[in-house]
Design a protein around this motif. Structure first.
Motif, PDB file in Angstrom:
ATOM      1  N   MET A 134       0.822  -1.210   0.000  1.00 28.01           N
ATOM      2  CA  MET A 134       0.000   0.000   0.000  1.00 28.01           C
ATOM      3  C   MET A 134       0.858   1.264   0.000  1.00 28.01           C
ATOM      4  O   MET A 134       0.482   2.276  -0.577  1.00 28.01           O
ATOM      5  CB  MET A 134      -0.954  -0.004   1.185  1.00 28.01           C
ATOM      6  N   ARG A 135       1.992   1.205   0.652  1.00 27.07           N
ATOM      7  CA  ARG A 135       2.906   2.361   0.665  1.00 27.07           C
ATOM      8  C   ARG A 135       3.324   2.721  -0.767  1.00 27.07           C
ATOM      9  O   ARG A 135       3.338   3.875  -1.150  1.00 27.07           O
ATOM     10  CB  ARG A 135       4.124   2.025   1.526  1.00 27.07           C
ATOM     11  N   ILE A 136       3.629   1.706  -1.551  1.00 27.62           N
ATOM     12  CA  ILE A 136       4.038   1.932  -2.937  1.00 27.62           C
ATOM     13  C   ILE A 136       2.856   2.427  -3.760  1.00 27.62           C
ATOM     14  O   ILE A 136       2.967   3.402  -4.522  1.00 27.62           O
ATOM     15  CB  ILE A 136       4.608   0.631  -3.546  1.00 27.62           C
ATOM     16  N   LEU A 137       1.701   1.777  -3.620  1.00 28.22           N
ATOM     17  CA  LEU A 137       0.535   2.144  -4.413  1.00 28.22           C
ATOM     18  C   LEU A 137       0.045   3.552  -4.094  1.00 28.22           C
ATOM     19  O   LEU A 137      -0.291   4.314  -5.005  1.00 28.22           O
ATOM     20  CB  LEU A 137      -0.587   1.128  -4.202  1.00 28.22           C
ATOM     21  N   LYS A 138      -0.010   3.896  -2.821  1.00 26.30           N
ATOM     22  CA  LYS A 138      -0.489   5.232  -2.431  1.00 26.30           C
ATOM     23  C   LYS A 138       0.456   6.332  -2.874  1.00 26.30           C
ATOM     24  O   LYS A 138       0.038   7.449  -3.137  1.00 26.30           O
ATOM     25  CB  LYS A 138      -0.717   5.298  -0.926  1.00 26.30           C
ATOM     26  N   ALA A 139       1.746   6.009  -2.957  1.00 29.69           N
ATOM     27  CA  ALA A 139       2.718   7.003  -3.424  1.00 29.69           C
ATOM     28  C   ALA A 139       2.663   7.155  -4.942  1.00 29.69           C
ATOM     29  O   ALA A 139       3.200   8.112  -5.488  1.00 29.69           O
ATOM     30  CB  ALA A 139       4.128   6.602  -2.989  1.00 29.69           C
ATOM     31  N   GLY A 140       2.014   6.207  -5.618  1.00 26.56           N
ATOM     32  CA  GLY A 140       1.893   6.285  -7.067  1.00 26.56           C
ATOM     33  C   GLY A 140       3.209   6.053  -7.787  1.00 26.56           C
ATOM     34  O   GLY A 140       3.422   6.575  -8.879  1.00 26.56           O
ATOM     35  N   LYS A 141       4.065   5.262  -7.201  1.00 28.10           N
ATOM     36  CA  LYS A 141       5.379   5.014  -7.795  1.00 28.10           C
ATOM     37  C   LYS A 141       5.302   3.797  -8.710  1.00 28.10           C
ATOM     38  O   LYS A 141       5.617   2.674  -8.330  1.00 28.10           O
ATOM     39  CB  LYS A 141       6.411   4.810  -6.695  1.00 28.10           C
ATOM     40  N   SER A 142       4.875   4.047  -9.945  1.00 26.70           N
ATOM     41  CA  SER A 142       4.645   2.952 -10.883  1.00 26.70           C
ATOM     42  C   SER A 142       5.916   2.153 -11.163  1.00 26.70           C
ATOM     43  O   SER A 142       5.845   0.982 -11.511  1.00 26.70           O
ATOM     44  CB  SER A 142       4.066   3.489 -12.182  1.00 26.70           C
ATOM     45  N   LYS A 143       7.046   2.776 -10.993  1.00 30.42           N
ATOM     46  CA  LYS A 143       8.323   2.102 -11.198  1.00 30.42           C
ATOM     47  C   LYS A 143       8.466   0.905 -10.240  1.00 30.42           C
ATOM     48  O   LYS A 143       9.140  -0.067 -10.546  1.00 30.42           O
ATOM     49  CB  LYS A 143       9.446   3.111 -10.957  1.00 30.42           C
ATOM     50  N   TYR A 144       7.799   0.976  -9.086  1.00 38.50           N
ATOM     51  CA  TYR A 144       7.920  -0.063  -8.065  1.00 38.50           C
ATOM     52  C   TYR A 144       6.663  -0.926  -7.933  1.00 38.50           C
ATOM     53  O   TYR A 144       6.549  -1.688  -6.979  1.00 38.50           O
ATOM     54  CB  TYR A 144       8.251   0.579  -6.715  1.00 38.50           C
ATOM     55  N   TYR A 145       5.745  -0.824  -8.881  1.00 42.64           N
ATOM     56  CA  TYR A 145       4.517  -1.616  -8.804  1.00 42.64           C
ATOM     57  C   TYR A 145       4.794  -3.118  -8.810  1.00 42.64           C
ATOM     58  O   TYR A 145       4.044  -3.886  -8.232  1.00 42.64           O
ATOM     59  CB  TYR A 145       3.559  -1.255  -9.935  1.00 42.64           C
ATOM     60  N   SER A 146       5.862  -3.551  -9.455  1.00 49.75           N
ATOM     61  CA  SER A 146       6.180  -4.979  -9.455  1.00 49.75           C
ATOM     62  C   SER A 146       6.492  -5.459  -8.041  1.00 49.75           C
ATOM     63  O   SER A 146       6.132  -6.578  -7.658  1.00 49.75           O
ATOM     64  CB  SER A 146       7.358  -5.276 -10.392  1.00 49.75           C
ATOM     65  N   PHE A 147       7.135  -4.600  -7.238  1.00 49.96           N
ATOM     66  CA  PHE A 147       7.406  -4.956  -5.845  1.00 49.96           C
ATOM     67  C   PHE A 147       6.104  -4.980  -5.044  1.00 49.96           C
ATOM     68  O   PHE A 147       5.905  -5.855  -4.202  1.00 49.96           O
ATOM     69  CB  PHE A 147       8.393  -3.978  -5.209  1.00 49.96           C
ATOM     70  N   ALA A 148       5.228  -4.028  -5.323  1.00 48.34           N
ATOM     71  CA  ALA A 148       3.930  -4.000  -4.640  1.00 48.34           C
ATOM     72  C   ALA A 148       3.143  -5.265  -4.959  1.00 48.34           C
ATOM     73  O   ALA A 148       2.533  -5.863  -4.064  1.00 48.34           O
ATOM     74  CB  ALA A 148       3.139  -2.759  -5.051  1.00 48.34           C
ATOM     75  N   LEU A 149       3.186  -5.688  -6.206  1.00 49.54           N
ATOM     76  CA  LEU A 149       2.495  -6.908  -6.608  1.00 49.54           C
ATOM     77  C   LEU A 149       3.066  -8.133  -5.879  1.00 49.54           C
ATOM     78  O   LEU A 149       2.318  -8.992  -5.407  1.00 49.54           O
ATOM     79  CB  LEU A 149       2.579  -7.099  -8.124  1.00 49.54           C
ATOM     80  N   ALA A 150       4.381  -8.188  -5.761  1.00 51.10           N
ATOM     81  CA  ALA A 150       5.015  -9.303  -5.040  1.00 51.10           C
ATOM     82  C   ALA A 150       4.592  -9.303  -3.573  1.00 51.10           C
ATOM     83  O   ALA A 150       4.307 -10.362  -2.996  1.00 51.10           O
ATOM     84  CB  ALA A 150       6.529  -9.212  -5.162  1.00 51.10           C
ATOM     85  N   HIS A 151       4.540  -8.116  -2.967  1.00 48.11           N
ATOM     86  CA  HIS A 151       4.113  -8.023  -1.565  1.00 48.11           C
ATOM     87  C   HIS A 151       2.651  -8.441  -1.421  1.00 48.11           C
ATOM     88  O   HIS A 151       2.291  -9.129  -0.457  1.00 48.11           O
ATOM     89  CB  HIS A 151       4.304  -6.605  -1.025  1.00 48.11           C
ATOM     90  N   LEU A 152       1.817  -8.037  -2.358  1.00 48.79           N
ATOM     91  CA  LEU A 152       0.403  -8.422  -2.306  1.00 48.79           C
ATOM     92  C   LEU A 152       0.229  -9.930  -2.495  1.00 48.79           C
ATOM     93  O   LEU A 152      -0.623 -10.544  -1.851  1.00 48.79           O
ATOM     94  CB  LEU A 152      -0.405  -7.647  -3.346  1.00 48.79           C
ATOM     95  N   ARG A 153       1.021 -10.516  -3.366  1.00 47.28           N
ATOM     96  CA  ARG A 153       0.939 -11.969  -3.559  1.00 47.28           C
ATOM     97  C   ARG A 153       1.314 -12.708  -2.271  1.00 47.28           C
ATOM     98  O   ARG A 153       0.670 -13.691  -1.896  1.00 47.28           O
ATOM     99  CB  ARG A 153       1.862 -12.411  -4.687  1.00 47.28           C
ATOM    100  N   THR A 154       2.349 -12.212  -1.605  1.00 49.33           N
ATOM    101  CA  THR A 154       2.753 -12.837  -0.345  1.00 49.33           C
ATOM    102  C   THR A 154       1.666 -12.663   0.707  1.00 49.33           C
ATOM    103  O   THR A 154       1.342 -13.608   1.441  1.00 49.33           O
ATOM    104  CB  THR A 154       4.079 -12.232   0.151  1.00 49.33           C
ATOM    105  N   ALA A 155       1.090 -11.478   0.779  1.00 46.18           N
ATOM    106  CA  ALA A 155       0.009 -11.230   1.742  1.00 46.18           C
ATOM    107  C   ALA A 155      -1.175 -12.143   1.442  1.00 46.18           C
ATOM    108  O   ALA A 155      -1.758 -12.730   2.361  1.00 46.18           O
ATOM    109  CB  ALA A 155      -0.416  -9.767   1.700  1.00 46.18           C
ATOM    110  N   LYS A 156      -1.518 -12.280   0.184  1.00 40.08           N
ATOM    111  CA  LYS A 156      -2.648 -13.155  -0.181  1.00 40.08           C
ATOM    112  C   LYS A 156      -2.369 -14.603   0.217  1.00 40.08           C
ATOM    113  O   LYS A 156      -3.229 -15.281   0.771  1.00 40.08           O
ATOM    114  CB  LYS A 156      -2.950 -13.079  -1.679  1.00 40.08           C
TER     115      LYS A 156
END
Length: 178
Positions: A134-156
């Motif tokens: 959420m930190r990455i998504l809320k900051a709107g840092k599209s360059k790091y969305y792949s990391f956000a996706l990895a974190h979300l997959r782990t959370a799921k």
């Protein structure tokens, strides 16, 4: 008038503590290191402080340091818990704080916490991974969305393991809404 902590003299406090210990005034060195740790808890401050604590008093001072870190600063508490491997305390604290508080802490601190919590404390780990994404998504840092996706997959994966499907759906709904 200047902030000397950012100058070359930033090490004077540590140098003073080492000198006090060398001349046989370990008690004063310990008091100075404790004052520094109590003001700004961190893993480094904890390590510096514990150098001067007598071996027979380490457990008592460790408990006191953990209480002080918990009372002062979430970031410092997380750092100190990760360094000392106090996963149970960290898990309890993480589950008690709001998501926004975790999102405000740097990934340099929270990633190590999430990794350490994953095996024995999955609810807390899932919450930290959620905060990282959420930190990455809320900051709107599209360059790091792949990391956000990895974190979300782990959370799921962790929420599925815990059968917390409603919590996962809440995260999905929030991301879609935002």
């Amino acid at each position: 008038d200047r902030n000397w902590g950012n100058e070359s003299s930033y090490e004077l406090r540590g140098l003073r503590q080492r000198l006090l210990a060398k001349v046989g005034r370990r008690e004063e060195a310990m008091e100075s290191a404790w004052a520094d740790f109590a003001k700004h808890p961190s893993a480094y401050g904890y390590a510096d402080f514990m150098k001067y604590v007598p071996r027979n008093a380490r457990d008592a001072w460790h408990q006191r340091a953990m209480q002080q870190a918990k009372a002062v600063d979430l970031r410092g508490f997380i750092e100190t818990c990760v360094e000392t491997r106090e996963w149970e305390r960290l898990s309890t604290r993480v589950l008690d704080v709001h998501h926004e508080q975790l999102e405000g802490i740097s990934h340099y601190v929270t990633e190590r916490a999430a990794q350490g919590l994953t095996r024995k404390h999955p609810p807390a780990a899932a919450k930290v991974y959620r905060a990282l994404a959420m930190r990455i998504l809320k900051a709107g840092k599209s360059k790091y969305y792949s990391f956000a996706l990895a974190h979300l997959r782990t959370a799921k994966r962790l929420y599925d393991k815990l059968a917390e499907h409603a919590e996962w759906q809440t995260i999905v709904d929030q991301i879609r809404r935002d």
